[in-house]
Every structure is written in C-alpha cells, then in structure tokens.
Design a protein around this motif. Structure first.
Motif, PDB file in Angstrom:
ATOM      1  N   SER A  52       0.920  -1.150   0.065  1.00  0.00           N
ATOM      2  CA  SER A  52      -0.022   0.062  -0.154  1.00  0.00           C
ATOM      3  C   SER A  52       0.866   1.181  -0.051  1.00  0.00           C
ATOM      4  N   SER A  53       0.476   2.116  -0.702  1.00  0.00           N
ATOM      5  CA  SER A  53       1.380   3.582  -0.857  1.00  0.00           C
ATOM      6  C   SER A  53       1.079   4.342   0.329  1.00  0.00           C
ATOM      7  N   VAL A  54       1.725   5.369   0.586  1.00  0.00           N
ATOM      8  CA  VAL A  54       1.397   6.286   1.644  1.00  0.00           C
ATOM      9  C   VAL A  54       0.163   6.955   1.114  1.00  0.00           C
ATOM     10  N   LEU A  55      -0.019   7.418   0.144  1.00  0.00           N
ATOM     11  CA  LEU A  55      -1.396   8.057  -0.298  1.00  0.00           C
ATOM     12  C   LEU A  55      -2.427   6.922   0.054  1.00  0.00           C
ATOM     13  N   GLU A  56      -2.315   5.669  -0.272  1.00  0.00           N
ATOM     14  CA  GLU A  56      -3.668   4.824  -0.196  1.00  0.00           C
ATOM     15  C   GLU A  56      -3.775   4.627   1.428  1.00  0.00           C
ATOM     16  N   VAL A  57      -2.756   4.667   2.200  1.00  0.00           N
ATOM     17  CA  VAL A  57      -2.900   4.532   3.771  1.00  0.00           C
ATOM     18  C   VAL A  57      -3.878   5.850   4.014  1.00  0.00           C
ATOM     19  N   ILE A  58      -3.272   6.874   3.709  1.00  0.00           N
ATOM     20  CA  ILE A  58      -4.053   8.238   4.137  1.00  0.00           C
ATOM     21  C   ILE A  58      -5.666   8.279   3.654  1.00  0.00           C
ATOM     22  N   GLN A  59      -5.606   7.718   2.344  1.00  0.00           N
ATOM     23  CA  GLN A  59      -7.014   7.832   1.790  1.00  0.00           C
ATOM     24  C   GLN A  59      -7.929   6.673   2.691  1.00  0.00           C
ATOM     25  N   THR A  60      -7.305   5.636   3.051  1.00  0.00           N
ATOM     26  CA  THR A  60      -8.162   4.619   3.795  1.00  0.00           C
ATOM     27  C   THR A  60      -8.227   4.906   5.152  1.00  0.00           C
ATOM     28  N   PHE A  61      -7.299   5.754   5.707  1.00  0.00           N
ATOM     29  CA  PHE A  61      -7.558   6.277   7.057  1.00  0.00           C
ATOM     30  C   PHE A  61      -8.844   7.127   6.986  1.00  0.00           C
ATOM     31  N   GLU A  62      -8.665   8.128   6.157  1.00  0.00           N
ATOM     32  CA  GLU A  62      -9.891   9.104   6.106  1.00  0.00           C
ATOM     33  C   GLU A  62     -11.294   8.533   5.787  1.00  0.00           C
ATOM     34  N   LYS A  63     -11.378   7.312   5.110  1.00  0.00           N
ATOM     35  CA  LYS A  63     -12.331   6.702   5.002  1.00  0.00           C
ATOM     36  C   LYS A  63     -12.976   5.875   6.205  1.00  0.00           C
ATOM     37  N   VAL A  64     -11.840   5.252   6.944  1.00  0.00           N
ATOM     38  CA  VAL A  64     -12.233   4.484   8.188  1.00  0.00           C
ATOM     39  C   VAL A  64     -12.407   5.476   9.422  1.00  0.00           C
ATOM     40  N   SER A  65     -11.800   6.598   9.531  1.00  0.00           N
ATOM     41  CA  SER A  65     -12.139   7.355  10.640  1.00  0.00           C
ATOM     42  C   SER A  65     -13.188   8.709  10.348  1.00  0.00           C
ATOM     43  N   GLY A  66     -13.358   8.818   9.126  1.00  0.00           N
ATOM     44  CA  GLY A  66     -14.119   9.808   8.876  1.00  0.00           C
ATOM     45  C   GLY A  66     -13.544  11.327   8.832  1.00  0.00           C
ATOM     46  N   GLN A  67     -12.327  11.274   9.082  1.00  0.00           N
ATOM     47  CA  GLN A  67     -11.384  12.291   9.408  1.00  0.00           C
ATOM     48  C   GLN A  67     -10.962  12.926   8.292  1.00  0.00           C
ATOM     49  N   LYS A  68     -10.894  14.206   7.799  1.00  0.00           N
ATOM     50  CA  LYS A  68     -10.130  14.794   6.742  1.00  0.00           C
ATOM     51  C   LYS A  68      -8.486  14.663   7.227  1.00  0.00           C
ATOM     52  N   LEU A  69      -7.497  14.299   6.507  1.00  0.00           N
ATOM     53  CA  LEU A  69      -6.116  14.567   7.135  1.00  0.00           C
ATOM     54  C   LEU A  69      -5.177  15.461   6.617  1.00  0.00           C
ATOM     55  N   ASN A  70      -4.880  16.236   7.481  1.00  0.00           N
ATOM     56  CA  ASN A  70      -4.035  17.442   7.021  1.00  0.00           C
ATOM     57  C   ASN A  70      -2.567  17.020   6.707  1.00  0.00           C
ATOM     58  N   TYR A  71      -2.136  17.050   5.434  1.00  0.00           N
ATOM     59  CA  TYR A  71      -0.940  16.382   5.057  1.00  0.00           C
ATOM     60  C   TYR A  71      -0.279  17.409   3.761  1.00  0.00           C
ATOM     61  N   LYS A  72       0.972  17.269   3.625  1.00  0.00           N
ATOM     62  CA  LYS A  72       1.805  18.151   2.618  1.00  0.00           C
ATOM     63  C   LYS A  72       2.816  17.295   2.257  1.00  0.00           C
ATOM     64  N   ILE A  73       3.247  17.190   0.901  1.00  0.00           N
ATOM     65  CA  ILE A  73       4.168  16.396   0.398  1.00  0.00           C
ATOM     66  C   ILE A  73       5.358  17.166   0.418  1.00  0.00           C
ATOM     67  N   VAL A  74       6.446  16.447   0.859  1.00  0.00           N
ATOM     68  CA  VAL A  74       7.937  17.186   1.098  1.00  0.00           C
ATOM     69  C   VAL A  74       8.758  16.182   0.569  1.00  0.00           C
ATOM     70  N   SER A  75      10.166  16.514   0.791  1.00  0.00           N
ATOM     71  CA  SER A  75      11.205  15.725  -0.245  1.00  0.00           C
ATOM     72  C   SER A  75      11.231  14.133   0.634  1.00  0.00           C
ATOM     73  N   ARG A  76      11.763  13.338  -0.200  1.00  0.00           N
ATOM     74  CA  ARG A  76      11.836  12.024   0.404  1.00  0.00           C
ATOM     75  C   ARG A  76      12.897  11.905   1.669  1.00  0.00           C
ATOM     76  N   ARG A  77      12.687  10.937   2.343  1.00  0.00           N
ATOM     77  CA  ARG A  77      13.531  10.667   3.677  1.00  0.00           C
ATOM     78  C   ARG A  77      14.533   9.694   3.309  1.00  0.00           C
ATOM     79  N   THR A  78      15.790  10.345   3.646  1.00  0.00           N
ATOM     80  CA  THR A  78      17.016   9.465   3.275  1.00  0.00           C
ATOM     81  C   THR A  78      16.944   7.885   4.164  1.00  0.00           C
ATOM     82  N   GLY A  79      17.253   7.148   3.188  1.00  0.00           N
ATOM     83  CA  GLY A  79      17.291   5.698   3.561  1.00  0.00           C
ATOM     84  C   GLY A  79      16.031   5.250   3.366  1.00  0.00           C
TER      85      GLY A  79
END
Ligand code: WQD
Length: 338
Positions: free
Chosen positions: A271-298
C-alpha cells in the motif's frame, strides 16, 4: 503444567500484543523489560484483557549479571526476543547504543540459553534486511543487502549471530522478518505507546487526525510507483503477534525442518502512503492534513512480502485488512487521548 515462555521487551508494542496471544493460548508468560521505551501500565493492560497478570522482571539486558540472575530465578521453556532499539533515524545518530543494546544483549541472552539448554528461540527481525529488494514481493531467498542504517545492520548481524550459534549448539531458532506493524488490540487497551514525535507513518497519521500534530509530511511523491509515494506492507499487530505463537509452537513441537529458519511476516499486499491516508480518512471519517515534502534518506521505494513460506510452514496467514488495522489504530488514539 503449561509451558512458561520468556518475552524480552514484553511491555513494548509487539511484545505486549504477543503476551496477550500467548496467555490466550494457555501459556504462562514472564516478561523481562528495562522500561526504557515502555511503561508498567502495559502490564495492567495485559491483565485487563486476559485476566492474567504476567510475571514481570525489570532487567537491562546489557547487564550480564542481571540477566544471569534472572535465569537463576526463572525456568522457562522458550524465549521470544523483542527487546531492542528500533528507530532507524536514531540509530544513525547513536550507532554504538544500537550495537550495544541490540547485539551485546543478544549475545548475553544466547549465552544464557545455550548454557542452560533452553532451545526454542524466536527472534524479532525485520524486512529492513532486504533493503530495496530487486524483486517484489520479496521472498526469504532474496539477498540481504548492505544495511542503510545501524538499526538494519543489527538485524542482519543478529540473524548471523543466531545462525552461527545454532550451528555450534543445540539452540533451535526462528527469525521473523516483520514488514510494517500497525494498529492496536481490538479492545484499545494496549497499542503503540506514543513516546515523543512518532517516526512511523501510522502513529503520525492518528496524532495528526486527533490534533496533536499540525500536519503529516509525506516523504516524497516522486517515487516510481503508481501514485508516486512509497509502498509498504502494513500488517495488523495482532496478526503479527499470532505469527509468533505459530513459530514458537513449531519449535516446541519440533516440527521445524532446519535448526534455524527465517519467515517473512506481512500481508503480501503493498500500500502506498497516499493509499494509507485515503483509507484512514475513509475509516475514521477524518480529513487528514498533509503536505508533500522531499524524500526521507534511507527509505526504499517499495517493500512487500511474499508470505507463501509462512503460510505453508507456519500455517499462519494475516487476517486483518488495512481498513481494520487503521480503524484499530484510530480507536487506540481516541482512547488514549480521551
Ligand atoms: C512508512 C512509509 C515513509 C512517516 C520502519 C523500519 C522497519 C520497521 C517499521 C522496526 C515510508 C512514509 C513515514 C512520515 C511519511 N521498524 N512516512 N511520513 O520506514 O517503512 O519501516 O518501521 O522493525 O524496520 O525501517 O516505516 O512507518 O517510518 O514509513 O511519508 O511522517 O511512510 O517514507 O514510505 P518504514 P515508516
């Protein structure tokens, strides 16, 4: 008389969920923990869920004498070894602390087990040992790649220490290579203790959703994946805990085929990060506040398990869906912030 199993790090996230499943299966459990990354409240939680309060001994496993004293006082039939430091980023800043706690302690533990002829040994390993696997889903035969962090290196070396010990003694061992454990016990009485700023995705999501964190940073959306975000294999912690029972019983029943075996423990689904976010929003009914930033080393692009070996040999399979796991993580967050 039911068998007594030692869980090192048994007040930690995966250790505590495993203690619950062991008790549910009728085992006696003794927990050894140094409380450096856990709390005695977890012992109360295990008792509340199961009606049984496991024996608990506070021991710093880097202390050889203390460990020796423990084994003088407690006769155990098998060991599940969780206790270790596990933050990838922190391990880069404090490599010696990781080598001392994750490796010295393992050597001291194995010295006790081999001298006292305690044979069934389950080791908490990690998919981190694969690095970026060349083929996905990754099987246990995939090559172990140079570790990206001291933490990952301690898991690789830990497996080698065990392999060599098994060859030289009567120890019987199974290493479980976890993918990404998430979620909490369905009672929401135990879960992932939030100590400090979460390094992992799911606790950061639930803390953002409940208002503890302003927003989630998504570490990169320029990966070669369908939606550009990295892919992982998120497994419910209770499914993971049950895999430990299956592995332990394989050794207690002497149905192991080799004296050291390794199994991937995941769902087999990426599952991708965005899929996890979308799934979380669905199961929790909460809109999640997020922003795209640069990759994490490693970080690797993608990691998800081929679980055929564990399915067949351990007769174990993950049962919970990503939805169920995220719903349990959210229920836990709501409970501890209530
Ligand atoms: C998952 C994905 C991040 C946080 C680590 C260890 C592994 C095991 C599990 C112990 C990645 C992204 C994360 C955030 C994000 N631990 N992410 N924003 O790194 O796959 O595995 O934890 O055994 O050994 O390596 O897990 O949860 O940190 O990251 O975008 O705030 O979420 O980039 O793609 P990881 P994770």
């Amino acid at each position: 008389m039911s068998k007594k199993i030692l869980i090192t790090g048994g007040l930690g996230y995966i250790g505590s969920h495993t203690a619950v499943e062991l008790i549910n299966e009728g085992y006696q459990v003794v927990i050894l923990d140094d409380l450096s990354n856990s709390s005695l409240d977890v012992l109360d939680g295990i008792e509340q869920i199961t009606g049984v309060r496991p024996e608990f001994v506070k021991v710093d496993m880097r202390d050889k004498q203390a460990l020796n004293q423990f084994f003088d006082n407690y006769q155990v039939d098998g060991v599940i070894h969780f206790s270790a430091f596990k933050a990838v980023g922190e391990s880069v800043e404090k490599p010696l602390a990781y080598y001392e706690n994750n490796l010295n302690a393992l050597v001291y533990l194995l010295q006790e087990l081999t001298v006292r002829n305690i044979r069934p040994f389950i080791f908490s390993s990690s998919c981190t040992v694969y690095g970026q696997a060349d083929e996905l889903p990754v099987t246990e035969k995939a090559p172990v790649k140079p570790a990206e962090s001291p933490y990952g290196f301690t898991k690789q070396v830990g497996e080698i220490i065990i392999r060599d010990t098994v060859r030289a003694t009567k120890l019987k061992a199974i290493a479980l290579r976890y993918f990404n454990p998430i979620g909490a016990h369905p009672t929401a009485i135990i879960g992932e203790l939030p100590l400090g700023i979460p390094q992992n995705l799911v606790p950061f999501i639930t803390q953002t959703a409940i208002g503890l964190r302003a927003e989630l940073s998504v570490f990169g959306n320029d990966y070669p994946t369908p939606d550009g975000t990295a892919i992982r294999d998120y497994i419910h912690v209770v499914d993971l805990a049950k895999a430990h029972i299956a592995a332990l019983e394989r050794l207690l029943n002497q149905s192991n085929k080799e004296n050291f075996e390794i199994f991937n423990i995941g769902t087999g689904k990426g599952s991708s990060v965005l899929e996890v976010i979308q799934t979380f929003e669905k199961v929790s009914g909460q809109k999640l506040n997020y922003k795209i930033v640069s990759r994490r080393t490693g970080d690797v692009v993608a990691a998800y398990a081929n679980t055929a070996l564990a399915n067949k040999e351990l007769r174990w399979k993950a049962k919970s869906s990503l939805e169920e796991a995220l719903a349990s993580a959210w229920a836990w967050e709501l409970k501890i912030r209530a």
